[in-house]
Write a protein that holds these residues in place. Structure first.
Motif, PDB file in Angstrom:
ATOM      1  N   SER A 216       4.644 -46.411   3.904  1.00  0.00           N
ATOM      2  CA  SER A 216       5.126 -46.620   2.731  1.00  0.00           C
ATOM      3  C   SER A 216       4.572 -45.912   1.344  1.00  0.00           C
ATOM      4  O   SER A 216       3.636 -45.430   1.352  1.00  0.00           O
ATOM      5  N   LEU A 217       5.350 -45.864   0.362  1.00  0.00           N
ATOM      6  CA  LEU A 217       4.972 -45.299  -1.027  1.00  0.00           C
ATOM      7  C   LEU A 217       5.673 -46.156  -1.913  1.00  0.00           C
ATOM      8  O   LEU A 217       6.877 -46.685  -1.794  1.00  0.00           O
ATOM      9  N   HIS A 218       5.067 -46.203  -3.018  1.00  0.00           N
ATOM     10  CA  HIS A 218       5.650 -46.516  -4.292  1.00  0.00           C
ATOM     11  C   HIS A 218       5.492 -45.604  -5.490  1.00  0.00           C
ATOM     12  O   HIS A 218       4.533 -44.929  -5.757  1.00  0.00           O
ATOM     13  N   LEU A 219       6.665 -45.203  -5.893  1.00  0.00           N
ATOM     14  CA  LEU A 219       6.936 -43.974  -7.186  1.00  0.00           C
ATOM     15  C   LEU A 219       7.297 -44.750  -8.364  1.00  0.00           C
ATOM     16  O   LEU A 219       7.960 -45.473  -8.352  1.00  0.00           O
ATOM     17  N   LEU A 220       6.248 -44.514  -9.258  1.00  0.00           N
ATOM     18  CA  LEU A 220       6.470 -44.992 -10.588  1.00  0.00           C
ATOM     19  C   LEU A 220       7.477 -44.071 -11.429  1.00  0.00           C
ATOM     20  O   LEU A 220       7.800 -42.914 -10.833  1.00  0.00           O
ATOM     21  N   ASP A 221       8.049 -44.521 -12.489  1.00  0.00           N
ATOM     22  CA  ASP A 221       9.288 -43.766 -13.014  1.00  0.00           C
ATOM     23  C   ASP A 221       8.774 -42.573 -13.729  1.00  0.00           C
ATOM     24  O   ASP A 221       9.022 -42.696 -14.956  1.00  0.00           O
ATOM     25  N   ASP A 222       8.199 -41.679 -13.153  1.00  0.00           N
ATOM     26  CA  ASP A 222       7.680 -40.534 -13.761  1.00  0.00           C
ATOM     27  C   ASP A 222       7.965 -39.141 -12.924  1.00  0.00           C
ATOM     28  O   ASP A 222       7.654 -39.177 -11.686  1.00  0.00           O
ATOM     29  N   LYS A 223       8.896 -38.499 -13.688  1.00  0.00           N
ATOM     30  CA  LYS A 223       9.634 -37.391 -12.693  1.00  0.00           C
ATOM     31  C   LYS A 223       8.452 -36.654 -12.061  1.00  0.00           C
ATOM     32  O   LYS A 223       8.458 -36.001 -11.098  1.00  0.00           O
ATOM     33  N   GLU A 224       7.191 -36.194 -12.537  1.00  0.00           N
ATOM     34  CA  GLU A 224       6.294 -35.459 -12.150  1.00  0.00           C
ATOM     35  C   GLU A 224       5.529 -36.083 -10.907  1.00  0.00           C
ATOM     36  O   GLU A 224       5.497 -35.388 -10.106  1.00  0.00           O
ATOM     37  N   ILE A 225       5.277 -37.452 -11.149  1.00  0.00           N
ATOM     38  CA  ILE A 225       4.592 -38.089 -10.012  1.00  0.00           C
ATOM     39  C   ILE A 225       5.532 -38.063  -8.920  1.00  0.00           C
ATOM     40  O   ILE A 225       5.417 -37.944  -7.646  1.00  0.00           O
ATOM     41  N   ILE A 226       6.721 -38.313  -9.269  1.00  0.00           N
ATOM     42  CA  ILE A 226       7.769 -38.538  -8.140  1.00  0.00           C
ATOM     43  C   ILE A 226       7.933 -37.172  -7.421  1.00  0.00           C
ATOM     44  O   ILE A 226       8.027 -37.269  -6.071  1.00  0.00           O
ATOM     45  N   ARG A 227       7.859 -35.994  -7.829  1.00  0.00           N
ATOM     46  CA  ARG A 227       8.209 -34.928  -7.322  1.00  0.00           C
ATOM     47  C   ARG A 227       6.870 -34.566  -6.591  1.00  0.00           C
ATOM     48  O   ARG A 227       7.149 -34.175  -5.390  1.00  0.00           O
ATOM     49  N   THR A 228       5.746 -34.634  -6.999  1.00  0.00           N
ATOM     50  CA  THR A 228       4.579 -34.366  -6.272  1.00  0.00           C
ATOM     51  C   THR A 228       4.756 -35.285  -4.857  1.00  0.00           C
ATOM     52  O   THR A 228       4.438 -34.959  -3.808  1.00  0.00           O
ATOM     53  N   LYS A 229       4.901 -36.567  -5.074  1.00  0.00           N
ATOM     54  CA  LYS A 229       4.711 -37.488  -3.855  1.00  0.00           C
ATOM     55  C   LYS A 229       5.809 -37.344  -2.761  1.00  0.00           C
ATOM     56  O   LYS A 229       5.751 -37.157  -1.750  1.00  0.00           O
ATOM     57  N   LEU A 230       6.976 -36.988  -3.339  1.00  0.00           N
ATOM     58  CA  LEU A 230       8.253 -36.777  -2.418  1.00  0.00           C
ATOM     59  C   LEU A 230       8.108 -35.339  -1.677  1.00  0.00           C
ATOM     60  O   LEU A 230       8.351 -35.419  -0.824  1.00  0.00           O
ATOM     61  N   GLU A 231       7.456 -34.306  -2.322  1.00  0.00           N
ATOM     62  CA  GLU A 231       7.270 -33.113  -2.105  1.00  0.00           C
ATOM     63  C   GLU A 231       6.572 -33.348  -0.569  1.00  0.00           C
ATOM     64  O   GLU A 231       6.796 -32.879   0.336  1.00  0.00           O
ATOM     65  N   LYS A 232       5.274 -33.950  -0.495  1.00  0.00           N
ATOM     66  CA  LYS A 232       4.696 -34.308   0.393  1.00  0.00           C
ATOM     67  C   LYS A 232       5.315 -35.252   1.634  1.00  0.00           C
ATOM     68  O   LYS A 232       5.325 -34.935   2.713  1.00  0.00           O
ATOM     69  N   ALA A 233       6.133 -36.309   1.015  1.00  0.00           N
ATOM     70  CA  ALA A 233       6.861 -37.078   2.018  1.00  0.00           C
ATOM     71  C   ALA A 233       7.816 -36.278   2.681  1.00  0.00           C
ATOM     72  O   ALA A 233       7.982 -36.641   4.108  1.00  0.00           O
ATOM     73  N   LEU A 234       8.413 -35.428   2.245  1.00  0.00           N
ATOM     74  CA  LEU A 234       9.563 -34.619   2.807  1.00  0.00           C
ATOM     75  C   LEU A 234       9.028 -33.737   4.162  1.00  0.00           C
ATOM     76  O   LEU A 234       9.369 -33.876   5.149  1.00  0.00           O
TER      77      LEU A 234
END
Ligand SMILES: Nc1nc2c(c(=O)[nH]1)N[C@H]1C(S)=C(S)[C@@H](COP(=O)(O)OP(=O)(O)OC[C@H]3O[C@@H](n4cnc5c(N)ncnc54)[C@H](O)[C@@H]3O)O[C@H]1N2
Ligand code: MOO
Ligand SMILES: [Mg+2]
Length: 396
Positions: free
Chosen positions: A216-234
């Motif tokens: 599981s992950l929790h993404l805060l509403d910050d585009k850069e944080i979302i991008r970094t974490k999603l890139e890895k999760a993908l």
């Protein structure tokens, strides 16, 4: 905006193949069987006594007033015994091999024993109380077909044919992802403007019902944080299940970020309620499928059952059962949205009936615990009538 049916077809079209793996017998519970299981010997493997009593040769009964001398006994778990004198009998126990020269078993309740001699008090039929070798299944017969879910009943069958290791469908690697600054952990005391993150725990629990452990992950509403974490999760997962951040809000960044990471949008928004802003995409190169559910709890929950579960089963090569129930109240559904109404079910008058639960929209999380599932109501001119048969999507 596409219809529910179109969206559903598009989702199923993007099924994945996760392959097969071998697991220990007891770890195969609730998994999907990936091989046909054959009987390794006849079932039962020998003529089995089904009652405790005596074994005789039926023909000796033709002599009137016959008393059978007890020659010995045949217990379960010993090799086949043999009746030496045809006019005698052997005591026999349930589960024992029927002795040689015997063809009939009479239960203790139907005989009298005195001085090691037996008299029979009831009518006897030749061959009674014997479970014949191979009468259930012959050696080599398919006793379980691949593609079924392994329940306790199948565990018993697998055990009896000696399958200590079972070939099952591999579970996908899944990450469940909560989004939003307002979310805090379950064990935290939320500030007045915050809420505890519940959606993804519901989804994690639902996955566990299919024996799938997820990260599981929790993404805060910050585009850069979302991008970094999603890139890895993908890269690390076969499937991402997200909740929130897909509607029209200024901080609903998920669709943009997904596309910037090379995820192809298959569709965004479906003509349905709840769950309308659903975003679905695939990363063809990484072979990752992304279900980005709307954040309202009922929307996330509904879409998990409406899309993800059928997708999962299709990927495993099996189909979920289509269920139907009767509607207990009239309902009018106007175009254009397909409606999913959560209902409580009840068995009466020989059928299962669904009654809509009292709820306060798709943010009303507690309403989910009052319902047994959703009914699917396509919009139509005339109202749905009491007793009308409608599709039911089970959620418990
Ligand atoms: N201008 C418009 N606004 C909205 C529309 C629209 O069409 N136009 N659609 C509404 C519908 S329908 C839904 S459903 C929601 C979907 O919103 P998002 O997917 O962007 O989700 P969020 O804005 O992040 O959150 C919505 C709601 O859900 C709560 N939430 C989110 N995640 C969790 C979680 N893990 N656990 C518990 N609750 C969660 C969140 O706090 C919000 O209250 O948009 C409408 N708006
Ligand atoms: O999809 Mo929204 O769920 O209608 O609230
Ligand atoms: Mg939003």
């Amino acid at each position: 905006m596409i219809t529910f049916k179109e969206a559903y077809q598009k989702v199923l079209k993007h099924r994945l193949n996760f392959g097969e793996e071998e697991v220990q017998l007891m770890d195969s519970l609730n998994r999907i069987l990936a091989e046909d299981i054959l009987a390794d010997r006849d079932f039962p493997p020998f003529d089995r006594a089904t009652k405790d009593g005596i074994a005789i040769q039926f023909s000796s009964l033709l002599e009137t007033e016959h008393a059978f001398i007890i020659e010995g006994e045949a217990a379960a778990g010993v090799t086949q015994q043999s009746l030496i004198n045809i006019g005698n009998c052997l005591e026999v126990m349930t589960g024992a091999v029927v002795p040689q020269n015997c063809d009939t078993v009479v239960m203790y309740e139907h005989i009298t024993i005195a001085d090691n001699k037996v008299t029979i008090n009831e009518k006897v039929t030749k061959g009674q109380n014997i479970h014949y070798k191979g009468s259930d299944e012959k050696a080599g017969a398919v006793v379980l077909s691949k593609g079924i879910k392994i329940t306790p009943a199948e565990i018993g069958v697998l055990a009896s044919v000696g399958k200590s290791v079972v070939n099952v469908k591999v579970n996908p690697k899944i990450c469940t992802i909560a989004t939003g600054n307002e979310l805090v952990e379950v064990d935290q005391l939320p500030e007045p403007h915050q809420i505890r993150k519940s959606n993804m725990l519901t989804i994690e629990a639902a996955l566990l019902n299919s024996t799938i452990a997820s990260s599981s992950l929790h993404l805060l509403d910050d585009k850069e944080i979302i991008r970094t974490k999603l890139e890895k999760a993908l890269v690390e997962n076969d499937v991402l299940l997200l909740s929130g951040g897909v509607s029209k809000g200024k901080f609903d960044f998920i669709p943009d970020v997904m596309e910037s990471l090379g995820v192809e949008k298959v569709f965004h928004r479906v003509a349905q309620r709840p769950g309308k802003p659903f975003w679905f995409g695939v990363h063809a190169k990484l072979n990752t499928v992304i279900f980005s559910f709307p954040g309202n709890p009922v929307s996330t929950f509904a879409n998990y059952h409406l899309y993800f579960l059928p997708w999962l089963h299709t990927s495993w090569g099996i189909q979920l059962d289509n269920l139907y129930i009767k509607l207990s109240v009239p309902m009018r559904i106007m175009p254009p949205l397909t409606r999913f109404v959560h209902v409580k079910t009840e068995f009466k008058e020989g059928a299962v009936w669904g009654t809509p639960v009292v709820e306060n929209g798709s943010g009303d999380l507690t309403s989910l615990a009052k319902a047994d599932g959703f009914i699917c109501l396509e919009p139509k001119e005339n109202a749905y009538e009491v007793g009308e048969v409608v599709r039911f999507i089970k959620t418990r």
